[in-house]
Structures are given as C-alpha cells and as structure tokens.
Write an enzyme that holds these catalytic residues in place. Structure first.
Site, PDB file in Angstrom:
ATOM      1  N   ASP A 133     119.350  10.068  12.467  1.00 22.52           N
ATOM      2  CA  ASP A 133     120.442  10.646  11.672  1.00 22.52           C
ATOM      3  C   ASP A 133     121.680   9.782  11.918  1.00 22.52           C
ATOM      4  O   ASP A 133     121.730   9.023  12.892  1.00 22.52           O
ATOM      5  CB  ASP A 133     120.709  12.104  12.109  1.00 22.52           C
ATOM      6  CG  ASP A 133     121.837  12.744  11.301  1.00 22.52           C
ATOM      7  OD1 ASP A 133     121.904  12.527  10.071  1.00 22.52           O
ATOM      8  OD2 ASP A 133     122.684  13.449  11.894  1.00 22.52           O
ATOM      9  N   SER A 134     122.659   9.927  11.046  1.00 26.62           N
ATOM     10  CA  SER A 134     123.920   9.222  11.259  1.00 26.62           C
ATOM     11  C   SER A 134     124.545   9.627  12.593  1.00 26.62           C
ATOM     12  O   SER A 134     125.297   8.876  13.195  1.00 26.62           O
ATOM     13  CB  SER A 134     124.894   9.558  10.129  1.00 26.62           C
ATOM     14  OG  SER A 134     125.108  10.961  10.102  1.00 26.62           O
TER      15      SER A 134
ATOM     16  N   TYR B  44     128.014   8.878   7.453  1.00 31.43           N
ATOM     17  CA  TYR B  44     127.427   8.134   6.331  1.00 31.43           C
ATOM     18  C   TYR B  44     127.921   8.706   4.992  1.00 31.43           C
ATOM     19  O   TYR B  44     127.891   8.018   3.985  1.00 31.43           O
ATOM     20  CB  TYR B  44     125.901   8.273   6.336  1.00 31.43           C
ATOM     21  CG  TYR B  44     125.155   7.412   7.323  1.00 31.43           C
ATOM     22  CD1 TYR B  44     125.784   6.714   8.343  1.00 31.43           C
ATOM     23  CD2 TYR B  44     123.765   7.302   7.224  1.00 31.43           C
ATOM     24  CE1 TYR B  44     125.064   5.944   9.245  1.00 31.43           C
ATOM     25  CE2 TYR B  44     123.036   6.528   8.112  1.00 31.43           C
ATOM     26  CZ  TYR B  44     123.685   5.852   9.123  1.00 31.43           C
ATOM     27  OH  TYR B  44     122.949   5.094  10.012  1.00 31.43           O
ATOM     28  N   GLY B  45     128.328   9.968   5.033  1.00 28.41           N
ATOM     29  CA  GLY B  45     128.578  10.709   3.799  1.00 28.41           C
ATOM     30  C   GLY B  45     129.744  10.214   2.954  1.00 28.41           C
ATOM     31  O   GLY B  45     129.956  10.705   1.841  1.00 28.41           O
TER      32      GLY B  45
ATOM     33  N   CYS C 288     118.318  13.157   7.845  1.00 27.60           N
ATOM     34  CA  CYS C 288     119.642  12.966   7.254  1.00 27.60           C
ATOM     35  C   CYS C 288     119.458  12.964   5.740  1.00 27.60           C
ATOM     36  O   CYS C 288     118.770  12.093   5.196  1.00 27.60           O
ATOM     37  CB  CYS C 288     120.204  11.624   7.740  1.00 27.60           C
ATOM     38  SG  CYS C 288     121.780  11.180   7.000  1.00 27.60           S
ATOM     39  N   ASN C 289     120.057  13.948   5.091  1.00 27.18           N
ATOM     40  CA  ASN C 289     119.940  14.044   3.631  1.00 27.18           C
ATOM     41  C   ASN C 289     120.608  12.853   2.950  1.00 27.18           C
ATOM     42  O   ASN C 289     120.147  12.364   1.926  1.00 27.18           O
ATOM     43  CB  ASN C 289     120.612  15.326   3.135  1.00 27.18           C
ATOM     44  CG  ASN C 289     119.916  16.577   3.638  1.00 27.18           C
ATOM     45  OD1 ASN C 289     119.120  17.177   2.944  1.00 27.18           O
ATOM     46  ND2 ASN C 289     120.209  16.978   4.869  1.00 27.18           N
ATOM     47  N   THR C 290     121.699  12.376   3.545  1.00 30.11           N
ATOM     48  CA  THR C 290     122.459  11.283   2.927  1.00 30.11           C
ATOM     49  C   THR C 290     121.653   9.983   2.975  1.00 30.11           C
ATOM     50  O   THR C 290     121.542   9.273   1.970  1.00 30.11           O
ATOM     51  CB  THR C 290     123.798  11.111   3.685  1.00 30.11           C
ATOM     52  OG1 THR C 290     124.434  12.387   3.784  1.00 30.11           O
ATOM     53  CG2 THR C 290     124.713  10.149   2.978  1.00 30.11           C
TER      54      THR C 290
ATOM     55  N   GLU D 218     130.529  16.474  15.161  1.00 28.51           N
ATOM     56  CA  GLU D 218     130.519  15.308  16.063  1.00 28.51           C
ATOM     57  C   GLU D 218     131.486  15.516  17.229  1.00 28.51           C
ATOM     58  O   GLU D 218     131.298  14.966  18.303  1.00 28.51           O
ATOM     59  CB  GLU D 218     130.877  14.027  15.285  1.00 28.51           C
ATOM     60  CG  GLU D 218     129.810  13.577  14.286  1.00 28.51           C
ATOM     61  CD  GLU D 218     128.486  13.129  14.921  1.00 28.51           C
ATOM     62  OE1 GLU D 218     128.513  12.576  16.028  1.00 28.51           O
ATOM     63  OE2 GLU D 218     127.425  13.359  14.306  1.00 28.51           O
TER      64      GLU D 218
ATOM     65  N   CYS E 234     122.934  19.229   4.470  1.00 34.68           N
ATOM     66  CA  CYS E 234     123.307  18.191   5.436  1.00 34.68           C
ATOM     67  C   CYS E 234     122.899  18.734   6.795  1.00 34.68           C
ATOM     68  O   CYS E 234     123.171  19.907   7.101  1.00 34.68           O
ATOM     69  CB  CYS E 234     124.812  17.947   5.382  1.00 34.68           C
ATOM     70  SG  CYS E 234     125.437  16.940   6.754  1.00 34.68           S
ATOM     71  N   THR E 235     122.252  17.913   7.592  1.00 30.44           N
ATOM     72  CA  THR E 235     121.715  18.425   8.853  1.00 30.44           C
ATOM     73  C   THR E 235     122.802  18.800   9.862  1.00 30.44           C
ATOM     74  O   THR E 235     122.529  19.494  10.838  1.00 30.44           O
ATOM     75  CB  THR E 235     120.727  17.420   9.479  1.00 30.44           C
ATOM     76  OG1 THR E 235     121.350  16.131   9.530  1.00 30.44           O
ATOM     77  CG2 THR E 235     119.455  17.328   8.667  1.00 30.44           C
ATOM     78  N   HIS E 236     124.016  18.359   9.631  1.00 28.38           N
ATOM     79  CA  HIS E 236     125.115  18.768  10.514  1.00 28.38           C
ATOM     80  C   HIS E 236     125.553  20.221  10.249  1.00 28.38           C
ATOM     81  O   HIS E 236     126.260  20.800  11.065  1.00 28.38           O
ATOM     82  CB  HIS E 236     126.346  17.880  10.307  1.00 28.38           C
ATOM     83  CG  HIS E 236     126.272  16.534  10.970  1.00 28.38           C
ATOM     84  ND1 HIS E 236     125.491  15.510  10.496  1.00 28.38           N
ATOM     85  CD2 HIS E 236     126.907  16.040  12.062  1.00 28.38           C
ATOM     86  CE1 HIS E 236     125.658  14.432  11.271  1.00 28.38           C
ATOM     87  NE2 HIS E 236     126.511  14.729  12.233  1.00 28.38           N
TER      88      HIS E 236
HETATM   89  N1  DGL Z   1     123.649  14.569   8.710  1.00 26.31           N
HETATM   90  C1  DGL Z   1     123.721  13.843   7.515  1.00 26.31           C
HETATM   91  C2  DGL Z   1     123.066  14.500   6.319  1.00 26.31           C
HETATM   92  O1  DGL Z   1     122.156  15.282   6.488  1.00 26.31           O
HETATM   93  C3  DGL Z   1     124.955  13.050   7.170  1.00 26.31           C
HETATM   94  C4  DGL Z   1     126.281  13.309   7.797  1.00 26.31           C
HETATM   95  C5  DGL Z   1     127.235  12.121   7.628  1.00 26.31           C
HETATM   96  O2  DGL Z   1     127.032  11.150   8.344  1.00 26.31           O
HETATM   97  O3  DGL Z   1     128.121  12.159   6.775  1.00 26.31           O
HETATM   98  O4  DGL Z   1     123.395  14.212   5.209  1.00 26.31           O
END
Ligand code: DGL
Length: 261
Positions: A10-11, A42-43, A73-75, A152, A182-184
């Site tokens: 993941d990011s 990453y988003g 990570c969805n992104t 984070e 988003c996994t966060h």
């Molecule tokens: N956790 C990531 C996701 O599922 C991306 C979060 C990020 O880096 O912006 O999309």
C-alpha cells in the site's frame, strides 16, 4: 517445504487493515508488508508516478520471494494493476471500491462512495458504477484525502475526524450506506457512524481476501495452516526494525481487527 509468502503493498499503512483480515483467514502464510512511506499519499499523484512507485514495491516483494502479491490500495489498483499483471509472473490481487456489493444490498437507496481523489476521478470506478447502477440512481462520490493524512499520523480522535468529515459530507443526504473505497478509511468507522448514524459501511477487505484465497487455490500455491507464519514490514524497501514503528503497526492491526468484528 518453505512456507507460502504473501506480499502486501500500500502507499502507507492502509493495507494493514487488509493484512489483519488475511492473517486471520490464512494464519499459516508468511506475510511481507510494504508501506511506501516515502511517497504516501498516492491519492493526489499522477498516473505515471503511481505506476512507477507500484512497480518498485512489487519488484521489491518479488525479490523477497513473494508467491503472490495483494495490492492493498484502491488507488494503485486503479492506476497500475494492468501494468503490474503484465510485468510479473505471480498472481497479483487488486482492490476496488465495493460498489457492486453496495448496489446489491441497497437497491434504490442513497449511497456515498468515498475514496482518494485519484480513484474518484479514475475511469475504473466510473465503469464499475455504470455496470452496477441505473443512470438516474447514481451514488454520490467524494474524495477524502484528509483521512489518509490523519491515519498516517495516527490521528483517530473522533472530535478532529468528525469535524473534517462534517466539512465535506452532507449528512442531510441521509445515506443508507457508505462505500469505503480506500484502505486507510476503515480505521475511521467509529467517526463515520458518529456523524452519519448506524449506517452500513462497506469495504473491499473481505472480498479481496476471498479473492486471494481462490487465486492461491487455483494456482496450487500451498497454505500450511498448522503453525502461525511471520510478518515482516518494510517502509519503501527498508526493513522496519524500530520498536516505535512496529508498535504503531501493532496498534493498527488491533484497530483494524476491532472494526472488522
Ligand atoms: N490506501 C490507498 C487506497 O486504498 C491510498 C491512500 C493514498 O495514498 O492516498 O486508495
């Protein structure tokens, strides 16, 4: 026989929520977790950057001997999964916002899909929505990059988080369900419920782990389930050994587990 190694990437720390569920379902595997701490988030990055960083992460996990990789990570999935699958010989499982199960469970109801700005703007999500919703009944879409920053920094205080959510989500829309794309975001289930009431929060964690299991089975990758495997964490390719960071990751595993129950 050496134990099956599953790489997670993941990011940042979002994918630890998926790792937590995978470990419960497949305790016999060894897990490698790569958080791209140097490049999170990453988003808000370009497609080219996301492909480059994702390639570095998966290349690193390949060097460590991963038998399969979960892009938690969805992104990164939205921007880079095709590239990664073409380049690497082992199975790569991606994640996408759980729009399909949300549509099935909440037909005709108001749904909110939240994700990073890149996922929200990406073609993959729009195609997924077109396939699952009538054009006069589309879900609302919203980017919540602030939650990535909070996670984070381990800011889970409901006061701060609800203030942010209330500034971007219109609660008068009376949503029945929120897709956490988003996994966060799963770490903030308590704040979503505090703001929006007892709504259905739907994420892709279980579906991704189901998919991982079926891919391992179909590829005949063995999963010894008798004794627990180990977990190794990396931050942008550097092994994590510092006790403070490891303790932070442990707290995230516990938090993810709490909300998954
Ligand atoms: N956790 C990531 C996701 O599922 C991306 C979060 C990020 O880096 O912006 O999309």
């Amino acid at each position: 026989m050496s134990r099956t190694k599953i790489g997670f990437f993941d990011s940042g720390i979002g994918g630890i929520s998926v790792l937590s569920h995978a470990r419960r379902r497949l305790p016999g595997a060894d897990y490698l977790y790569y958080a791209d701490t140097d490049h999170v988030p990453y988003g808000t990055k370009s497609r080219g950057e996301i492909i480059r960083y994702s390639d570095e992460a998966v290349g690193f996990l390949a060097e460590q001997g991963a038998d399969a990789v979960v892009v938690a990570c969805n992104t990164a999935t939205s921007m880079a999964i095709g590239y990664l699958r073409e380049k690497y010989p082992f199975p790569i499982v991606g994640m996408e916002p759980a729009v399909k199960p949300a549509a099935a469970a909440h037909q005709g109801e108001k749904i909110l899909v939240c994700a990073t700005p890149v996922t929200i703007a990406g073609e993959k999500l729009h195609t997924l929505i077109e396939h699952n919703y009538a054009s006069d009944d589309l879900p609302d879409l919203i980017g919540l990059p602030g939650l990535v920053t909070f996670a984070e920094q381990e800011i889970f205080d409901r006061g701060d988080v609800c203030k942010y959510l209330a500034s971007v989500i219109d609660k008068e829309r009376n949503y029945s369900a929120v897709v956490l794309g988003c996994t966060h975001f799963g770490y903030f289930s308590d704040s979503f419920r505090e703001l929006l009431g007892d709504i259905d929060l739907i994420d892709g964690t279980k579906g991704t782990v189901n998919r991982l299991i079926s891919v391992l089975e179909s590829e005949h990758i063995p999963l010894p389930a008798d004794e627990e495997g180990c977990m190794t964490f990396y931050q942008t390719g550097r092994p994590v050994t510092d006790p403070k960071t490891l303790a932070f990751f442990d707290r995230l595993l516990a938090r993810a587990e709490k909300f998954q129950n």
